[in-house]
Design a protein around this motif. Structure first.
Motif: not given
Length: 472
Positions: A1-4, A79-85, A110-117, A233-238
């Motif tokens: 997640m992003s640094e606070l 930044t908005p919530l991000r998770i490792p994907v 290996g990378t982070y993606a915003a949950v909001g998409g 998670v699905a968007e990264y896998l796809a």
């Protein structure tokens, strides 16, 4: 997640249900991720829902139970919530916040993606044109699911929608291409969660499944995060890993009720049946994250499951879902009462993209015509059954009686299927032909003569198959 940020705020003005109102904030944006440190040393997390001058409203993912205004410190990210994907999600079982529930380490990527998409640019969308086969005859033949489609299941309390969702998630394939399933359960009982884990254990062991389970006793706010995690998670896998991904989300009614509860806590003006006025756009922000992107491998297909309160299809959740999605699979209480599984109502169900994913080069050349003829014959059978209730079976013509026989044959030989039975498309279409041939040839006007010729040829002793149009 992003640094606070290093700034921690202590001005908690109010604790309201799952919400915390913080005053005196500066530089905090909407949807920013927050970490709350309690006086006891416990840490909780939240998301910024609203910012008004120096006030910020934070929804706490673990709820505000046990929190005290005095001694609570809050730090916000930039930044908005991000998770490792990454592929590390495959084979894992997590709770609705993405934390491991299988005893394993945290999921890394290996990378982070915003949950909001972000929505897919319409110019870059590739039209869906290939099937996702589920192994369920009623879906594969009559309401074919197409890669990149959003096709909901409409159910009601007491119907086996969870069993059907698990069966689809366990059996779905894309013709031998790289495939994965992301299953997001929301508001499940512990018994239902155990059933899901058991039913999908083989696919999980094969590292083809991501399982996110939010149970009924988890914080309601978590329910709003679960489908967004699943889609991220699905968007990264796809689109990065090149897999075709099926996202099963159940139950979207539980999700909508959580949205209503948070809206009430925020004091928003309610709309239909006390749901927030933005329910449509919120659901669309989830459903529209499916599709295919031109020039990129993979696809995201969404299968939302929702229960209609009191079986009311005009309820806001199914009503709005129907406007956004491309058809629906409707489960029938009548078929379920008769002991049929899956209790799909073929006349109320529809896949608007079926013609794009069925036919020559995709499923079988005879598939669209057989499906259309079967639906037409079932519609006539229902009319004959209603007529028989009025004037009696003895007053029906011989042709009408064959339609009654077709309805029984459809339920017993085509629709009825075991919960662990994975039917091939060849088997399903062969059964559809068997059901149709209970009618006289004169009643099958939607099937071209050449398909009958192919069937008769393939059924001859010299042929190795008994289904028309089978690939050689």
């Amino acid at each position: 997640m992003s640094e606070l940020t290093h700034i921690e705020y202590t001005g908690v003005r109010e604790l309201r249900g799952p919400l915390v109102v913080v005053e005196g904030v500066r530089g905090v944006g909407w949807d920013a991720f927050a970490t709350l440190s309690l006086a006891s040393g416990e840490r909780r997390h939240g998301l910024v829902l609203e910012v008004d001058r120096d006030l910020a409203v934070v929804q706490v993912l673990q709820d505000t139970t046990g929190m005290d205004r005095i001694g609570t410190r809050i730090a916000f990210s930039a930044t908005p919530l991000r998770i490792p994907v990454g592929i590390g999600w495959l084979g894992r079982v997590c709770n609705g916040r993405g934390e491991p529930a299988d005893g394993g380490p945290p999921v890394l990527g290996g990378t982070y993606a915003a949950v909001g998409g972000a929505p897919i640019n319409p110019v870059r969308r590739e039209p869906p044109n290939e099937p996702v086969l589920t192994g369920v005859a009623a879906i594969d033949v009559l309401t074919t699911l197409v890669r990149g489609q959003k096709l909901p299941v409409f159910s009601a309390a007491g119907l086996p929608h969870l069993e059907l969702a698990v069966q689809i998630a366990a059996q779905a394939t894309c013709g031998g291409e790289a495939f994965a399933v992301v299953f997001a359960g929301m508001g499940l009982t512990h018994a239902d969660a155990a059933f899901v884990r058991s039913g999908l254990s083989e696919r999980s062991a094969a590292r083809e499944l991501v399982l996110l389970l939010n149970t009924a006793d988890d914080p309601v706010i978590e329910r709003l995060l679960t489908p967004r995690l699943a889609l991220t998670v699905a968007e990264y896998l796809a689109f990065t890993e090149g897999r075709h991904v099926l996202v099963v989300m159940t139950d979207m009614t539980s999700y909508s009720e959580a949205l209503r509860e948070v809206s009430a806590a925020r004091g928003e003006i309610p709309a239909r049946r006390a749901y927030p006025g933005y329910l449509y756009s919120d659901l669309a922000s989830l459903y529209e994250r499916c599709g295919r992107i031109r020039g990129r491998p993979g696809s995201v297909t969404v299968l939302p499951v929702l229960t209609m309160p009191a079986g009311d299809i005009t309820h806001p959740v199914p009503d709005l879902t129907g406007y956004i999605t491309e058809g629906q699979i409707v489960l029938s209480a009548e078929a379920h009462a008769a002991g049929t599984y899956p209790p799909v109502d073929p006349l109320a169900s529809l896949s608007r993209l079926m013609r794009k994913g069925a036919g020559a080069g995709r499923t079988r050349p005879d598939h669209p015509d057989v499906a259309a003829q079967l639906i037409a014959a079932l519609a006539r059978s229902r009319q004959v059954r209603e007529l028989a209730d009025l004037i009696g079976r003895s007053a029906l013509s011989p042709t009408d009686l064959t339609h009654l026989d077709l309805e029984n044959a459809f339920r017993q030989r085509f629709l009825a299927q075991a919960m662990d039975e994975n039917r091939s498309l060849e088997d399903s279409l062969g059964r559809a032909w068997d059901v149709l041939l209970t009618l006289p040839r004169s009643q099958l006007g939607m099937i071209p003569q050449e398909l009958f010729d192919v069937r008769e040829e393939s059924a001859s002793p010299r042929s190795g198959t008994d289904v028309p149009g089978a690939a050689t």
